[in-house]
Design an enzyme around this catalytic site. Structure first.
Site, mmCIF file in Angstrom:
data_model
loop_
_atom_site.group_PDB
_atom_site.id
_atom_site.type_symbol
_atom_site.label_atom_id
_atom_site.label_comp_id
_atom_site.label_asym_id
_atom_site.label_seq_id
_atom_site.Cartn_x
_atom_site.Cartn_y
_atom_site.Cartn_z
ATOM 1 N N GLY A 1 -2.178 31.218 48.413
ATOM 2 C CA GLY A 1 -1.070 30.998 48.449
ATOM 3 C C GLY A 1 -0.482 30.648 46.565
ATOM 4 O O GLY A 1 -1.448 30.398 46.319
ATOM 5 N N TYR B 1 13.710 27.323 56.521
ATOM 6 C CA TYR B 1 11.771 26.267 55.892
ATOM 7 C C TYR B 1 13.278 25.340 55.702
ATOM 8 O O TYR B 1 12.114 24.563 55.535
ATOM 9 C CB TYR B 1 12.250 27.311 54.819
ATOM 10 C CG TYR B 1 11.175 26.547 53.698
ATOM 11 C CD1 TYR B 1 10.060 26.854 54.302
ATOM 12 C CD2 TYR B 1 12.187 26.157 52.478
ATOM 13 C CE1 TYR B 1 9.026 26.278 53.312
ATOM 14 C CE2 TYR B 1 11.072 25.690 51.189
ATOM 15 C CZ TYR B 1 9.310 25.725 51.523
ATOM 16 O OH TYR B 1 8.351 25.145 51.019
ATOM 17 N N GLY C 1 -4.181 27.147 53.307
ATOM 18 C CA GLY C 1 -2.869 28.502 52.069
ATOM 19 C C GLY C 1 -3.562 28.748 50.980
ATOM 20 O O GLY C 1 -2.513 28.894 50.105
ATOM 21 N N ILE D 1 8.252 26.367 41.716
ATOM 22 C CA ILE D 1 7.487 26.242 41.162
ATOM 23 C C ILE D 1 6.965 28.038 39.852
ATOM 24 O O ILE D 1 7.120 29.118 40.913
ATOM 25 C CB ILE D 1 5.790 25.519 42.176
ATOM 26 C CG1 ILE D 1 6.511 25.275 42.586
ATOM 27 C CG2 ILE D 1 4.230 26.189 41.179
ATOM 28 C CD1 ILE D 1 6.092 23.273 41.788
#
Length: 322
Positions: A10, A142, A7, A172
């Site tokens: 990302g 999720y 990832g 974040i």
């Protein structure tokens, strides 16, 4: 040490990879993602491989060919996108992690970082100062995948002795990458129209409060946890936070620096997700066990975000392409 970051293109991965390369050397940190790096710094600072973590053979090949010893496993389909594509969320988030854990067991990988999320909590969880040990009752795919991931990590750690460490990240906030399909994306999106002198339409209510963290604290927390003596760690996955604020409080703080900034609140399906998550987090276990201490609160974060995005706008590249 040979490190794999899944990832890596990302939000967290693109910045964590650069920090790890500064610390351990560019060639020692392999960036892996399902799309090419948009960041010139990420593309030029070390090796990149195209990878779908749900493909066990492809993941095994990368681990074997690069002699991987440590993995920061950041590949994931996030909350809002996961509600639109739940089958893909399960495949990436659960099957991808299971593939990694099995390969780690077989190949002797030394250490794994696995980020969880406040999405593991739910309506039956206390919403204020959510404790470290509490009910996990997610209402999103999720969240379900993250609870499953925490349990898988616990099992592989106890059953096979793997050193796996994780954090339940809040929202974040970063100026370097675009929102990636999360429910807390409004806290990033809001800054872009602000620096352009435009209004913003927010997809949650003005009074919606969620725990948040600025990217520098997010990265430091991962590094600190991975470097902490294992004997001091009471938990596999730690609650962590830095600040909590409402969407209205964020807009008001931005307005201190951008007078006249206007926000319209038009909640969509993400409001129900936000309403199922904590308003604030008790991260005292992380502070006690490995010295966690955030550096940024709301005022400091807003100043840094506006400054960074204003520089990007002046350079003609306000909207990142990652």
């Amino acid at each position: 040490m040979r490190i794999l970051v899944t990832g890596a293109t990302g939000q967290i991965g693109s910045e964590l990879t650069l920090v790890l390369r500064e610390r351990y050397g560019g060639d020692a940190v392999i960036a892996a993602g399902h799309r090419k790096p948009a960041s010139a710094a990420l593309a030029s600072s070390g090796p990149f491989v195209s990878l779908d973590v749900a493909n066990r053979d492809a993941l095994a090949r990368v681990i074997r060919e690069h002699g991987i010893e440590t993995v920061y496993h950041l590949a994931a389909v996030l909350s809002a996108t996961g509600e639109q594509h739940p089958q893909r969320a399960w495949d990436v988030n659960v099957n991808g992690l299971y593939n990694l854990l099995e390969l780690a067991r077989e190949s002797g990988i030394r250490q794994i970082f696995y980020p969880s999320s406040i999405a593991v909590f739910g309506p039956r969880t206390p919403r204020d100062r959510t404790p470290q040990d509490t009910v996990l009752s997610p209402t999103t795919m999720y969240g379900v995948t993250k609870v499953t991931g925490e349990l898988l990590c616990d099992y592989y750690a106890h059953r096979f002795g793997l050193d796996i460490r994780g954090l339940r990240y809040p929202g974040i906030i970063s100026s370097e990458t675009p929102p990636g399909g999360g429910t807390t994306d409004y806290a990033v999106e809001m800054f872009y129209p602000a620096v352009e002198g435009k209004p913003y339409t927010c997809f949650v209510r003005e009074d919606t409060m969620l725990p948040m963290m600025f990217m520098p604290d997010c990265l430091q927390a991962a590094l600190d946890l991975m470097e902490a003596p294992g004997a001091k760690l009471r938990y596999r996955t730690y609650n962590i936070s830095a600040m909590s604020f409402t969407a209205g409080e964020l807009a008001a703080e931005i307005r201190k620096h951008v007078p006249g900034f206007r926000v319209e609140y038009v909640p969509d399906f993400r409001q129900a997700i936000a309403d199922s998550w904590p308003r604030s987090i008790d991260d005292s276990a992380a502070r006690t066990d490995w010295g966690w201490k955030p550096r940024y609160g709301l005022p400091e974060m807003v100043v840094e975000m506006l400054a960074a995005l204003s520089r990007r706008r002046a350079a003609g590249c306000l909207y990142p392409t990652g």
